[in-house]
Each structure stands twice: as structure tokens, then as C-alpha cells.
Design a protein around this motif. Sequence first.
Motif, PDB file in Angstrom:
ATOM      1  N   THR A 102       0.838  -1.192   0.000  1.00 57.51           N
ATOM      2  CA  THR A 102       0.000   0.000   0.000  1.00 57.51           C
ATOM      3  C   THR A 102       0.876   1.247   0.000  1.00 57.51           C
ATOM      4  OG1 THR A 102      -1.667  -1.188   1.281  1.00 57.51           O
ATOM      5  CG2 THR A 102      -1.860   1.214   1.185  1.00 57.51           C
ATOM      6  N   TYR A 134      -3.770   3.675  -7.072  1.00 49.88           N
ATOM      7  CA  TYR A 134      -3.083   2.485  -7.567  1.00 49.88           C
ATOM      8  C   TYR A 134      -3.982   1.267  -7.352  1.00 49.88           C
ATOM      9  CZ  TYR A 134       0.712   5.836  -7.061  1.00 49.88           C
ATOM     10  OH  TYR A 134       1.475   6.967  -7.145  1.00 49.88           O
ATOM     11  N   THR A 135      -3.594   0.154  -7.960  1.00 50.69           N
ATOM     12  CA  THR A 135      -4.351  -1.077  -7.772  1.00 50.69           C
ATOM     13  C   THR A 135      -3.413  -2.243  -7.490  1.00 50.69           C
ATOM     14  OG1 THR A 135      -5.980  -2.606  -8.750  1.00 50.69           O
ATOM     15  CG2 THR A 135      -4.382  -1.595 -10.262  1.00 50.69           C
ATOM     16  N   ILE A 183       2.316  -3.409  -7.540  1.00 44.74           N
ATOM     17  CA  ILE A 183       1.107  -2.647  -7.770  1.00 44.74           C
ATOM     18  C   ILE A 183       1.210  -1.870  -9.085  1.00 44.74           C
ATOM     19  CG2 ILE A 183       0.661  -2.462  -5.310  1.00 44.74           C
ATOM     20  CD1 ILE A 183       1.676   0.400  -5.413  1.00 44.74           C
ATOM     21  N   LEU A 194      -4.863   2.573  -2.569  1.00 48.59           N
ATOM     22  CA  LEU A 194      -4.634   1.307  -3.265  1.00 48.59           C
ATOM     23  C   LEU A 194      -5.921   0.495  -3.345  1.00 48.59           C
ATOM     24  CD1 LEU A 194      -2.572  -0.659  -4.578  1.00 48.59           C
ATOM     25  CD2 LEU A 194      -2.332  -1.714  -2.322  1.00 48.59           C
ATOM     26  N   SER A 254      -6.666  -3.018  -1.321  1.00 50.67           N
ATOM     27  CA  SER A 254      -5.786  -3.019  -0.144  1.00 50.67           C
ATOM     28  C   SER A 254      -6.437  -3.694   1.054  1.00 50.67           C
ATOM     29  CB  SER A 254      -5.410  -1.583   0.228  1.00 50.67           C
ATOM     30  OG  SER A 254      -6.559  -0.838   0.606  1.00 50.67           O
TER      31      SER A 254
END
Length: 383
Positions: free
Chosen positions: A43, A226-227, A253, A354, A357
Motif C-alpha cells: 500500500t 493504484y491497484t 502494484i 490502493l 488493499s
Amino acid sequence: MAKRIVSMLVAIVLLQAPLVHANSSIELKVDEVVGKDMAARHTPGASVAVIKDGKVVLEKSYGLASIELNVPATNATLYRLASTTKEFTGVAIMTLVEQGSISLDDSVRKYLPDLPASWAPVTIRHCLSHTSGLPDNVVDDMVNVLPLAGTRADLMALLAQKPVKAPGTSMVYNQTEYMLLGDIIARVSGMPYERYVDERLLKPLGITGLQWGDTWTLVPGRASLYTALQPTADHSKLQLDAKGQPVFSTNGIHPFGSKIATDWLNPAAGLNGSIQAMATWENALWTGKVIKPESLALMAKPYVMRDGKTGDFGLALMQENQQGHVRVSTGGGAAVWITTIPDQHLTVIVLTNLQASQPYKLVSAILDVYTRPTHSGAAEATR
């Protein structure tokens, strides 16, 4: 590259100073819990708040708001709240109920008569609880959310052709319902939905750290998103496995490319917020400064369907029992989670940048820090 980013996150995770000081031993324990969780899930950034007995006892940020620019997350950093916005829409509806302007069991067509006649059995209560049976206005495969049409007129024409299931018979998460709730708020209040939330809910509390805008909107101070999921080879969307489940990335990520630019989704997912703003909001909500306690309790009470079964939602909020205590939660974007234990007057808020997460797990771990008997310092932290 992924290992270097994780090392950087672990190094920076303790650099952010809290605006509200908790007992040092509890604060250090929270730092440890957050640091381990962020490192394990890669994360980039997170902000955390703990509210106990009507006081914000911890408000702290960790990691990076932007990896690319090496910008640290702060307590003023904005995060996409995504579906956490639905809580605000639900509360806005309850303010109208309290002032006698609407009833939860009114048909949506009472206020929006241009809706298809087949939607007449659908009530405001059905929309709040995701039991309307209405067709969804987006294509949602768990990770990729795309509007069905590019304009509001085209969308409504398309939805009008789709079948409507019997309201109150099943619970299916749905964005159309909250689009309609936003329209009802605007129609009854005489002002745009966003303005009503700002003027009626936020301004009286002095909250300025909440802003409207999707991923196409330029929102100053907002964290990059973000992913943790795996994109397809062409990076056009996120992968699903053969069972339709999201696929977690095996190589770190990725920047999150979701681009939803539809103003009709604002009542469902349009807000961005800082941990400062969210702590102020949740504290005011749970101390009766926004709506009556009985209205909030009704929002959290699980909806009972026609067959007697209860769904996952009440009226915008979720409720479950854990370790003999009721927990009321909301979240959004698989990146934000908020849980309150009403009988312990305890709330934990986690905002991250994220997707996937699993913030509900971090919230639960922080709640454990403040509720486990062995952590005697928790009592000191709230005095």
C-alpha cells in the motif's frame, strides 16, 4: 522495483506526525499494525483516524500520496471515497425524512414522475437498501465499472427497456438507486444534490476537506490511485479469472486506470476526502450532530426482505455482530473502510490509495488494539 518501493514505504511509514496525540504505547502499536499491513499489501499511502467517546484520539498518515513524485501522505491528503459517498447520500435523505419532506416508503415516481411506470413500486427505502430490483446503470464485474451510456438521456432510455425485479425480494448492489436518490434530494430541496450535501451537511460542521470529482477531475491535493490487481495485457481493464474473481498482481502494484466521468454517479461515488474531514464528519454523525440517533440506528439496521431474510445492508450502512458487539461499517473503492462499534463509542477510519488493499482488515486490526483487554493503554489513550 516492487521490493524497492516496499522498502521505501516501510522507511517512510513512521515519519508522519499525528495531529492528535494518543497514548504513546497505543500509538506505537497502531504504527506497527499499519506498517506491517502496508508492507504486506504494498500500500503506497494511508491515513488513519480513531474516535473514542466523542473525541478524535488518533489522526495520522503514512507512506506516499504519490510514488511517482515521492510525495508523502499527510492528514490533509484527499483520497477517493468512492462508494463511501453513499453514506452521505443516505444521511442527506434522512435529513429530509426528519423534516417531514419525504417518507422512506414513498415511491420514487412521487418525486420523479418521468421515470418508467414499471418503477412505481420502488420506494426510497428500497433504493437505500439495494433491494429495488432496478437495472444497474453501470457494467460492474467486481473490478471494472463502466457507465452503460455516455449521456443521461441515452442512459435513461436504455434503462427503461430493461426488466425490473420485484422490489424487496433480493439485495443486489446497484448504482441506479443512488442516482435516483440524488435526483430526489435535488427535487425536494430545490438545489443540486452536491450543493445540498455541502450546505446542509458539511458547512455547519466547518468541513472543507471534502471535494467532488471523479478520476477525470483535477482535484488539488488528491493522492494518486493504484491497484493491487492485475491489468490485462493491453492495460484496458483489470483481469478476472475463470470464475469471475479479480486476479491479484504477482509483480507489484500498478497505477489505477479507472476513468468514470459521469455526474449522475456523484451520489453513489463522487466524493474525495481527507482524514481530517472524515474524522470530523464521523464524530459529528455518531454524536447526534447531523441526524437523530434513532435515524442513524435505522440506517444501520439490516433490511428485512419479503421472505424474512436480512440483507447485507441497512439504509446505506452495513451491520454485523462480532465478539458480542454490533459493528456498523461503510466503505468504497476497495480502498476505504470505516467501522463504528456503537456500544463502545469507538470508530476507526482507514483511507488508502490502493484498490484491493483490503482496508477492512486494517480497520479490524486497529479496533483490536483499542478493544483487547490486554492493551490496558487503550483506556489511557482516551482519557
